[in-house]
Design an enzyme around this catalytic site. Structure first.
Site, PDB file in Angstrom:
ATOM      1  N   GLY A 113       0.812  -1.217   0.000  1.00  0.00           N
ATOM      2  CA  GLY A 113       0.000   0.000   0.000  1.00  0.00           C
ATOM      3  C   GLY A 113       0.841   1.260   0.000  1.00  0.00           C
ATOM      4  O   GLY A 113       0.536   2.238  -0.686  1.00  0.00           O
ATOM      5  N   CYS A 114       1.903   1.252   0.771  1.00  0.00           N
ATOM      6  CA  CYS A 114       2.767   2.438   0.876  1.00  0.00           C
ATOM      7  C   CYS A 114       3.549   2.670  -0.413  1.00  0.00           C
ATOM      8  O   CYS A 114       3.767   3.821  -0.812  1.00  0.00           O
ATOM      9  CB  CYS A 114       3.702   2.312   2.074  1.00  0.00           C
ATOM     10  SG  CYS A 114       2.798   2.260   3.640  1.00  0.00           S
ATOM     11  N   THR A 115       3.942   1.602  -1.069  1.00  0.00           N
ATOM     12  CA  THR A 115       4.633   1.725  -2.347  1.00  0.00           C
ATOM     13  C   THR A 115       3.673   2.274  -3.395  1.00  0.00           C
ATOM     14  O   THR A 115       4.022   3.190  -4.151  1.00  0.00           O
ATOM     15  CB  THR A 115       5.196   0.360  -2.788  1.00  0.00           C
ATOM     16  OG1 THR A 115       6.145  -0.069  -1.798  1.00  0.00           O
ATOM     17  CG2 THR A 115       5.867   0.443  -4.147  1.00  0.00           C
TER      18      THR A 115
END
Length: 164
Positions: free
Chosen positions: A50-52
């Site tokens: 998700g952060c990527t």
């Protein structure tokens, strides 16, 4: 642990943290020097799916953010070294800050998910350090990017009306 929650209309708390290049970042210096709005986004962890997705979304739209008078700044509790690797692998053109003890996350009142996992919250801060919009969603990382752009475009229109 007393966590204050920052609300729309509040003055964004100033802070200083270490950037991924080892230098120091101070919010109010950026606002004063660059006279730009700031998209300040707190995210859980470098190199997670998700952060990527979120970081690459900000990267892909970065020129649009700049055109709309904004600077993007990401904050997580990851180390400077982790941020350097994350930036290098994904060619991130914006600042990543290391909030190792989560002090800034606490100052802003970014909630934890299930009481354990760091939350994902984006703050749009105008040139006068006023929080203009807050978006909180752990499960919709790309919406942070799209909503931030929409809000910035509205801010640009407001500023044009005031100037004319």
């Amino acid at each position: 642990m007393s966590e204050e929650t920052i609300k729309v209309g509040d003055k964004a708390p100033d802070f200083e943290l270490e950037r991924q290049d080892g230098g120091r970042f101070r919010l109010y210096e950026l606002l004063k020097e660059k006279k730009k709005n700031v998209v300040l986004y707190f995210y859980p962890k470098d190199s997670t799916p998700g952060c990527t997705k979120q970081a690459c979304g900000f990267r892909n739209q970065y020129e649009l953010f700049k055109e709309n008078g904004a600077e993007v700044v990401g904050i997580s509790s990851d180390s400077v070294e982790s941020h350097q690797k994350f930036e290098r692998i994904h060619h991130l053109p914006f600042t990543l800050l290391s909030d190792r003890g989560s002090q800034i996350r606490k100052i802003y009142g970014v909630p934890r998910r299930l009481g354990l996992l760091p939350g994902r919250v984006t703050y749009i801060i105008d040139r006068n350090a006023t929080v203009r919009y807050i978006f909180n969603s752990v499960s919709k990382p790309l919406e942070h990017v799209n909503i931030a752009l929409d809000v910035l475009q509205e801010l640009q229109q407001e500023e044009e009306v005031v100037c004319n």
